[in-house]
Structures are given as structure tokens and as C-alpha cells.
Write a protein that holds these residues in place. Structure first.
Motif, PDB file in Angstrom:
ATOM      1  N   ARG A 159     -73.244  23.080  11.105  1.00  0.00           N
ATOM      2  CA  ARG A 159     -71.978  23.689  11.524  1.00  0.00           C
ATOM      3  C   ARG A 159     -71.039  22.648  12.139  1.00  0.00           C
ATOM      4  N   TYR A 160     -71.563  21.746  12.931  1.00  0.00           N
ATOM      5  CA  TYR A 160     -70.729  20.703  13.515  1.00  0.00           C
ATOM      6  C   TYR A 160     -70.258  19.724  12.446  1.00  0.00           C
ATOM      7  N   SER A 161     -71.116  19.457  11.478  1.00  0.00           N
ATOM      8  CA  SER A 161     -70.720  18.582  10.373  1.00  0.00           C
ATOM      9  C   SER A 161     -69.573  19.206   9.574  1.00  0.00           C
ATOM     10  N   ALA A 162     -69.638  20.514   9.356  1.00  0.00           N
ATOM     11  CA  ALA A 162     -68.585  21.205   8.611  1.00  0.00           C
ATOM     12  C   ALA A 162     -67.252  21.123   9.355  1.00  0.00           C
ATOM     13  N   VAL A 163     -67.288  21.314  10.659  1.00  0.00           N
ATOM     14  CA  VAL A 163     -66.055  21.218  11.454  1.00  0.00           C
ATOM     15  C   VAL A 163     -65.527  19.783  11.446  1.00  0.00           C
ATOM     16  N   ALA A 164     -66.429  18.806  11.530  1.00  0.00           N
ATOM     17  CA  ALA A 164     -66.011  17.403  11.472  1.00  0.00           C
ATOM     18  C   ALA A 164     -65.428  17.058  10.107  1.00  0.00           C
ATOM     19  N   ARG A 211     -76.602  27.742  14.588  1.00  0.00           N
ATOM     20  CA  ARG A 211     -76.334  26.402  15.121  1.00  0.00           C
ATOM     21  C   ARG A 211     -77.512  25.453  15.021  1.00  0.00           C
ATOM     22  N   SER A 212     -78.698  25.988  14.857  1.00  0.00           N
ATOM     23  CA  SER A 212     -79.870  25.113  14.882  1.00  0.00           C
ATOM     24  C   SER A 212     -80.122  24.417  13.552  1.00  0.00           C
ATOM     25  N   TYR A 213     -79.523  24.896  12.467  1.00  0.00           N
ATOM     26  CA  TYR A 213     -79.844  24.360  11.148  1.00  0.00           C
ATOM     27  C   TYR A 213     -79.090  23.057  10.890  1.00  0.00           C
ATOM     28  N   GLY A 214     -79.791  22.087  10.370  1.00  0.00           N
ATOM     29  CA  GLY A 214     -79.175  20.813  10.014  1.00  0.00           C
ATOM     30  C   GLY A 214     -80.230  19.777   9.698  1.00  0.00           C
ATOM     31  N   GLU A 215     -79.836  18.545   9.796  1.00  0.00           N
ATOM     32  CA  GLU A 215     -80.753  17.430   9.544  1.00  0.00           C
ATOM     33  C   GLU A 215     -80.470  16.331  10.554  1.00  0.00           C
ATOM     34  N   ASP A 216     -81.513  15.824  11.162  1.00  0.00           N
ATOM     35  CA  ASP A 216     -81.363  14.712  12.094  1.00  0.00           C
ATOM     36  C   ASP A 216     -81.147  13.441  11.282  1.00  0.00           C
TER      37      ASP A 216
END
Length: 195
Positions: free
Chosen positions: A21-26, A68-73
Motif C-alpha cells: 500500500r505504501y509502495s502504491a502511494v509512492a 497494510r501488512s502485505y508486501g515484500e521486504d
């Protein structure tokens, strides 16, 4: 020059984010900064088309995340992608730039009539996208890299002296299709993980 810095920082924020979600906003921030960078070269229609394409693509990825928890480190891949992108940007600008003068004058604020800042931003986005794609492990980072590359191509296309609206529509649709494919892969990956 300030818009170029914002493009670079937004790209690093999208690349370094652990949550989709943060990547999408960025990614939306990258697109907005790229549009500000070359706003004087585009009509209102073109800005609207490219802005809508970026908004829809980022919305698709935001919804595909589901929480919010889904993503990749990104881990070490963040640093590798950044180093490769910085080296590739410098090499591309030194060899492929279209600015004819040897002395490059870049204004800090305002429009750049020579197109140097747009070229540097395009090279940065394309090389960042390629570096992210090479180091990606999941569709999250693959989608991120592909959308960054399309945004870089949009900047390069703006430097052409051809009718721009058709190309803007095409690239906007490509961005949305990439986001749809990424969203499909992300949803499938989540189903596999959760089952």
C-alpha cells in the motif's frame, strides 16, 4: 531540479517500502512529480490522461494489497537496485542524452527548455525499474519495477516532436494493464500463501 529530486526520493520510497500500500502511494507520488517535471510540455488533456492512468494503476495495487501488512521486504535488494540504477542513469545520460550543448545549465526552479531534467528522470526511472525487476522475488516488486519503467518511457516520449495524445493514451493503458496483471498475480500469491 527540485522536481527531479522529488522523483528520485519518491522512487526510493516506493522501492524501499515494505508494504504494498505504501509502495502504491509512492508510485502515485513518482507519477505526480514526473508530470510536474514536464508540465509545460503537456496539454491539460495529456496531463489528465497520464494522471488518471497513474491513479488507476496505483489504486489497483492498493486494493490488491487488501491490508497494510502485505508486501515484500526489499532487504539487500533495495541497495543493489539503487546502486545499479544510479550507475545506469549516469552511463545513459553520458551516452544517450539528446541535449546538443556541451555545457548543461539546469534551473533549480521552473521549466527546463533543454529537457535535461526530463531525460535524467526518465533514465533514472527506467534503470530503477529494470534493477527492481532483476532483483524482484514476488509480483509486488515486479509490478513496482514495471510501472516505474512505463513512467520513465512516458517522460522520454514527451521529448518527441510528434502528436502526444495518442502516445499518452497508449502508455496510460499499458500502465493500467501492468497494474491489473500485477494485481492478479498478487491476489493469486496471497491465495496460495493463505491456503
Amino acid at each position: 531540479m527540485i522536481a527531479l529530486g522529488i522523483v528520485a526520493l519518491a522512487t526510493l520510497a516506493a522501492n524501499g517500502s515494505r508494504q504494498l500500500r505504501y509502495s502504491a502511494v509512492a508510485l502515485l507520488g513518482v507519477s505526480l512529480a514526473a508530470n510536474v517535471l514536464t508540465a509545460g510540455q503537456l496539454t491539460v488533456t495529456q496531463l489528465a490522461v497520464e494522471g488518471c492512468g497513474a491513479l488507476v494503476a496505483c489504486g489497483i495495487l492498493y486494493v490488491a494489497a487488501r491490508d497494510r501488512s502485505y508486501g515484500e521486504d526489499p532487504g539487500w535488494r533495495l541497495w543493489l537496485a539503487t546502486i545499479v540504477a544510479a550507475a545506469a542513469t549516469a552511463a545513459c545520460f553520458a551516452t544517450l542524452r539528446t541535449a546538443s550543448s556541451e555545457a548543461i545549465a539546469v534551473p533549480l526552479i521552473g521549466e527546463d527548455p533543454s529537457g535535461v531534467t526530463a531525460q535524467v528522470a526518465a533514465f533514472w526511472l527506467i534503470s530503477s525499474g529494470v534493477a527492481i525487476l532483476v532483483t524482484a522475488q514476488t509480483p509486488v516488486r515486479g509490478s513496482l519495477g514495471a510501472i516505474l519503467m512505463i513512467t520513465g518511457v512516458e517522460l522520454l516520449v514527451r521529448l518527441l516532436t510528434v502528436p502526444q495524445l495518442g502516445l499518452s493514451l497508449l502508455l496510460g493503458w499499458v500502465e493500467v494493464v501492468i497494474a491489473l496483471a500485477g494485481g492478479f498475480l498478487i491476489v493469486n500469491e496471497r491465495v496460495v500463501r493463505e491456503s
